[in-house]
Scaffold this motif. Sequence first.
Motif, PDB file in Angstrom:
ATOM      1  N   GLY A 470      53.081  40.643  49.413  1.00  0.00           N
ATOM      2  CA  GLY A 470      52.182  41.620  50.017  1.00  0.00           C
ATOM      3  C   GLY A 470      50.978  41.902  49.144  1.00  0.00           C
ATOM      4  N   ARG A 471      51.219  42.094  47.837  1.00  0.00           N
ATOM      5  CA  ARG A 471      50.108  42.359  46.925  1.00  0.00           C
ATOM      6  C   ARG A 471      49.218  41.129  46.764  1.00  0.00           C
ATOM      7  N   GLN A 474      46.931  40.868  49.682  1.00  0.00           N
ATOM      8  CA  GLN A 474      45.838  41.833  49.538  1.00  0.00           C
ATOM      9  C   GLN A 474      44.761  41.297  48.601  1.00  0.00           C
ATOM     10  N   ASP A 475      45.189  40.672  47.502  1.00  0.00           N
ATOM     11  CA  ASP A 475      44.216  40.101  46.563  1.00  0.00           C
ATOM     12  C   ASP A 475      43.421  38.976  47.214  1.00  0.00           C
ATOM     13  N   ALA A 477      42.864  38.533  50.435  1.00  0.00           N
ATOM     14  CA  ALA A 477      41.981  39.109  51.453  1.00  0.00           C
ATOM     15  C   ALA A 477      40.749  39.727  50.802  1.00  0.00           C
ATOM     16  N   ARG A 478      40.964  40.398  49.661  1.00  0.00           N
ATOM     17  CA  ARG A 478      39.824  40.999  48.960  1.00  0.00           C
ATOM     18  C   ARG A 478      38.865  39.925  48.467  1.00  0.00           C
TER      19      ARG A 478
END
Length: 736
Positions: A470-471, A474-475, A477-478
């Motif tokens: 999940g993290r 997020q990275d 996607a950022r």
Amino acid sequence: MVTKTRKQTGKTPAQTQADRDRSPLVPPGKSSVRRKDGKGFNSFLINGLSAVRNKLGLTSSAFLKLGTTLLLAALAGYLHWYHLTHLFENDRHFSHLSNLEKEMAFRTEMGLYYSYYKTIIEAPSFLNGLYMVMNDRLTEYPLVINTLKRFNLYPEVVLASWYRVYTGTMEFFGVPTKMCWSINRGEGLAPVDSCEGMGDPAYFYVTFVFLLNGFMMSLFFIYGTYLSGSRLGGLVTTLCFFFNHGESTRVMWTPPLRESFAYPFLVMQMLLLTYILRTRNPSRTAMVALGVSNLCFMLPWQFAQFVLLTQVASLFASYILGYLGPSKMQSILVTHMITLAVCFLLMFGNSMLLTSFYASSLVSIWVIIRFRDRFAEAFKPGIITWSMQGLAWVASTVVLKFLLSSVLGASDDAHISGLIKSKFTSYKDFHTLMYTCAAEFDFMEIETPVRYIKTLLLPINVLVVALIVGRTVQDIARFLTEGERASLKSEEDDEAEGPEMAARGELVYHSLQLVAFALLAVLIMRLKLFLTPHMCIMACLICSKQMFGWVGEKLKLQMAVFAVLSIMAIQGVANLQAQWGIMGEFSNLPQEELLDWIQDNTHPNSVFAGAMPTMASVKLSTGRAIVNHPHYEDSGLRERTKLVYSMYSRMSGETVKRNLMQLGVDFFVLEDSWCTRRTRPGCSMPEIWDVEDPQNAGRVPLCSLVSRDSRPHFTTVFYNNIYKILKVPKVAKELR
């Protein structure tokens, strides 16, 4: 039941029953001798500890925490050593076995490896023994081979040298090293002598194997503590290993296997790698330590290269995603390359190392990183660049591997390609079936993940990996949103994202490594011995504040962890009790009769052939020459074994006789079980031969005919209810 009576010799000291019954877990009583004033010693000890603390640059509190961690790690190591030792003794009653029975207990390739240890310790000198194993004339008659090059025998060389030094030193000072007993075996069997103590070669050998694996558990505790940032994490890793012990290791049943010596050094290597990934600028000392542990892992085990391939692939994926900088990645690659080169030299130019996917992968990744700017110019940063780097790695690794194999003419690992191919297609041949028909090389059985679920090991790992994924998403996607402003780390700004990103990088690597081990275990069940321990390591992350800080303050998190451990212990303790309940006593009278007959009734220069496991025992216990053995990683040996196993085909007796004559065989050891045993449809030896020899399919197997009457092609010279020795006609000598 056997009875054990002390054998009275001039070399064995008297020992009371109380001494023999003392448990290692019971502390000795307090001494009645009055101690002298210890102020001087205490002052010296305090000053010494202070000097160590100052040299490490630690505060008193940090030094105390380090000392506590090391003490707990030592306790974990001791408990694992004790556990292994008693499981081994309970299973075999090893302390009551004669020397011959101890050797027979080391079956298949275990006996082959142990035979070279025996050769060195029985030689007139260490150097003479080393020369004998490097110029071996017994293992693949009539060839002279360097077994140190072929069989990864450095553990045996080291242990044999230590044994000779130990026994020589003790003999010089007149210190007894073993106690011998006369064992009454009952059932009309003759008594045998059995010895205990470090002066007994087999005891010395297995003791050091179990000590090394006790040390491995200490490393696991330190590993779990370091990765999670909590000693509670080390406890979780250790308990998970014990609760899933039967799925994590088999060293207690098979001490001489290569993994018993190699795997502890993989744990050390991965711990050092975790430190390097976490450290902004790792020192040269850390890189050297990584290389040494890498070397110690590779030298004892021919399959280490496949494990390291998964590690390098996981690191490369971390680099592609931006969690590992190019400079650090190249440093790790160079360390691997240097280690591989040193291992290649120490293995006397073993071509299997240079032609491995691991070696090709190291070169491919280094080149891709070296020309990373070209990728950045040709493709827009993001998924396309990542995909092209991945494709370039796969394509270049495969091309380079097969190019090197062609240039060097190496085909020793061709059976590995066939094994992988058989997992995804209907492909099969004789050598592939020899692997896949064995349960340990089949796909993972469904019972294994069920056992993981019962101890909560699988649910915990799923939760941990889900949070990391999940993290990571997020990275990513950022990065894709911000575009070039969040470009990958440059060589000049290797740790641009700071400690938080570096910490995530080590977690991403461990998750990728877990996925790689899971894929290997699903394809080949035997490789779950990598998966389960790594799952135990990942389980320690439930104690990580970085990942589970949302649970609440430290006390709440600790209470949650202890609640999980309590549930795990329900099945975990049951698993341990099942192991402790295993009680056996090794006995193999038919093989003992076989080996005694060979020793007493055949010429020392006689040559034997037969089933691979039995040939290892023949070489170990009788010293006779053999033409095939269980170490199946050489292409020439595989073809020799195929000729020998034609006895279990449907070919004519004349054809098989000529095969044995071609190899120079004097005696063939026939086992009916090999003729009739069938692990599953298509896996009996005659059925395996039907794949290679379809024109004879349907005929009665030769082994069945010879078992009833060996004439006219062979002569039966010995038989019991398991074994039959067939003498190859004298004309075979003329064809050598």
